[in-house]
Write an enzyme that holds these catalytic residues in place. Structure first.
Site, PDB file in Angstrom:
ATOM      1  N   ARG A  50       1.114  -1.221   0.112  1.00  0.00           N
ATOM      2  CA  ARG A  50      -0.109  -0.001  -0.209  1.00  0.00           C
ATOM      3  C   ARG A  50       1.232   1.351  -0.219  1.00  0.00           C
ATOM      4  O   ARG A  50       2.499   1.253  -0.031  1.00  0.00           O
ATOM      5  CB  ARG A  50      -0.745   0.369   1.032  1.00  0.00           C
ATOM      6  N   GLY A  51       0.345   2.534   0.042  1.00  0.00           N
ATOM      7  CA  GLY A  51       1.298   3.546  -0.386  1.00  0.00           C
ATOM      8  C   GLY A  51       1.359   3.509  -2.011  1.00  0.00           C
ATOM      9  O   GLY A  51       1.892   2.348  -2.526  1.00  0.00           O
ATOM     10  N   ALA A  52       0.737   5.063  -2.363  1.00  0.00           N
ATOM     11  CA  ALA A  52       0.854   5.313  -3.862  1.00  0.00           C
ATOM     12  C   ALA A  52       1.700   4.567  -4.501  1.00  0.00           C
ATOM     13  O   ALA A  52       1.676   3.724  -5.532  1.00  0.00           O
ATOM     14  CB  ALA A  52       0.514   6.467  -4.094  1.00  0.00           C
ATOM     15  N   ARG A  93      -7.503  -0.354  -7.221  1.00  0.00           N
ATOM     16  CA  ARG A  93      -7.701   0.284  -6.095  1.00  0.00           C
ATOM     17  C   ARG A  93      -7.819   1.529  -7.397  1.00  0.00           C
ATOM     18  O   ARG A  93      -6.600   1.502  -8.148  1.00  0.00           O
ATOM     19  CB  ARG A  93      -7.101   0.570  -5.582  1.00  0.00           C
ATOM     20  N   GLN A 200      -2.868   2.809  10.410  1.00  0.00           N
ATOM     21  CA  GLN A 200      -1.398   3.163   8.751  1.00  0.00           C
ATOM     22  C   GLN A 200      -0.558   3.605   9.810  1.00  0.00           C
ATOM     23  O   GLN A 200       0.832   3.395   9.987  1.00  0.00           O
ATOM     24  CB  GLN A 200      -1.202   3.509   7.913  1.00  0.00           C
ATOM     25  N   ASP A 241      -2.530  10.476  -2.811  1.00  0.00           N
ATOM     26  CA  ASP A 241      -2.678  10.129  -3.661  1.00  0.00           C
ATOM     27  C   ASP A 241      -3.287  10.188  -5.554  1.00  0.00           C
ATOM     28  O   ASP A 241      -2.942   9.745  -6.011  1.00  0.00           O
ATOM     29  CB  ASP A 241      -3.696   8.596  -3.256  1.00  0.00           C
ATOM     30  N   ASN A 251      -5.571  12.312  -0.207  1.00  0.00           N
ATOM     31  CA  ASN A 251      -5.087  11.237   1.023  1.00  0.00           C
ATOM     32  C   ASN A 251      -5.917  10.648   1.290  1.00  0.00           C
ATOM     33  O   ASN A 251      -7.010  10.671   1.749  1.00  0.00           O
ATOM     34  CB  ASN A 251      -3.766  12.347   1.082  1.00  0.00           C
ATOM     35  N   LYS A 252      -5.244  10.344   2.325  1.00  0.00           N
ATOM     36  CA  LYS A 252      -5.802   9.214   3.899  1.00  0.00           C
ATOM     37  C   LYS A 252      -7.832   9.809   4.202  1.00  0.00           C
ATOM     38  O   LYS A 252      -6.504  11.319   4.706  1.00  0.00           O
ATOM     39  CB  LYS A 252      -4.990   8.604   4.526  1.00  0.00           C
TER      40      LYS A 252
END
Ligand code: MRU
Length: 349
Positions: A50-52, A93, A200, A241, A251-252
């Protein structure tokens, strides 16, 4: 220079992709060996990787691996199968544009080398995926260098989610200046938001910063307002992202709230972003597709039911911070400020 421990979250040896399973952290450091596209799709969907930027790197290795397993020898047949693999991984995703950016960069290798043998194209795909990963490590280091010009020894930053080394090839984006500062003997302290619902911040950011011996303090998301009010935070720095052409930033989930709080408390709010996360084709944040995740991530997080069975749930994984709340966007090509529509064009020149 102080030696800081860095962890590699994605590697590839031509036959298998090895992923650090981020869902098992911080209790277990488990590495998954991926040999099928289905397993890779699930690993991305389930946030094992995970993470762009890390999603982009994993997908690049994914198409290189998938292509290596194809038996088609004729270019046209190979291309059809290659596109099926690429489209399949692209459906894992929707929000992080790095996934599509990396798949497009990989596809150019296939399309631009039509006259080359399929066997050679397979080799070139492996090399290109390696290059995407190597470039990302250098890009993150440059983001860190640029971000460090905005920071001072002894300051404290607040971050959200995990935009660290394990979300990229190395260094991270938002955490890159923290690591570079550490390597140079400076100390930047970090407050890490827990980051509901998948934690996270609590599970990953604290873990990787502690490995690197960075001074990190964990708070729950709803404590951010108070720690800002108490004057404990000098700057907020987050990853992203997808950044739209006007600077609106996905973003998150929870990032937008932090930006509002930062403005109220006159604290600079920085977004750290590689150019691969800036999507000039998307005009504003309103057009960024926002992923909605399964309800059970909220009602039964980490195996414990915490809400009545059958309750209605809304679970968007990302939110969009409007550009006017962003003090600066820090890229590998420099730091840009409003008006973003104009300034973002300059980093691509
Ligand atoms: O759902 P996640 O954990 O993939 O979300 C990640 C983030 O929101 C990060 O901040 C972003 O991808 C940047 S990672 C350098």
């Amino acid at each position: 220079m102080i030696d800081v421990k860095h962890i590699e979250s994605v590697t590839f040896n031509g036959e298998k992709i090895v992923l650090l399973d981020q869902t098992k952290l911080p209790l277990e450091e488990v590495y998954l060996e991926i040999t099928t596209m289905k397993d890779l799709w699930e690993a991305i969907f389930e946030l094992k990787v995970r993470g762009a930027p890390a999603i982009g790197i994993a997908a690049a290795y994914g198409v290189a691996l998938g292509a290596s397993q194809l038996e088609e020898q004729a270019y046209d047949e190979f291309l059809v199968k290659y596109e099926e693999i690429s489209d399949y991984l692209a459906s894992s995703r929707p929000t992080a544009v790095n996934l599509f950016w990396a798949l497009n960069r990989m596809k150019r290798i296939v399309v631009d080398n039509k006259e080359t043998s399929v066997a050679d194209i397979k080799q070139m795909l492996h090399k290109e995926a390696d290059a995407i990963k190597k470039d990302d490590a250098e890009i993150c280091e440059s983001i860190g260098e640029n971000a460090l010009t905005l920071m001072k020894d002894g300051m404290t930053v607040l971050t959200h989610c995990n935009a660290g080394g394990i979300a990229t090839a190395k260094y991270g984006t938002a955490l890159a200046p923290i690591y570079l500062a550490k390597e140079r003997g400076m100390e930047i302290k970090v407050f890490a938001d827990e980051t509901r619902p998948l934690l996270q911040g609590a599970r990953l950011t604290t873990w990787e910063l502690m490995q690197a011996d960075v001074d990190v303090t964990l708070i729950t998301d709803n404590m951010a307002a108070m720690v800002m009010q108490q004057g404990k935070i000098d700057a907020v720095i987050v990853g992203c992202d997808r950044i739209a052409a006007n600077g609106d930033t996905a973003n998150k989930i929870g990032t937008y709230g932090l930006a509002v709080l930062a403005q109220k408390h006159h604290i600079p709010f920085y977004v750290a972003s590689p150019l691969s996360t800036i999507d000039m084709e998307t005009a504003t944040g309103a057009e960024i597709p926002i992923e909605e995740r399964p309800a059970k991530e909220i009602t039964q997080g980490f195996g414990k039911q915490t809400a009545p069975s059958g309750v209605k749930v809304y679970n968007p994984a990302f939110d969009v911070t409007p550009n006017e709340l962003i003090t600066a966007i820090i890229t590998e090509k420099g730091i840009v400020q409003a008006p973003y529509y104009e300034s973002l064009q300059t980093v691509f020149e």
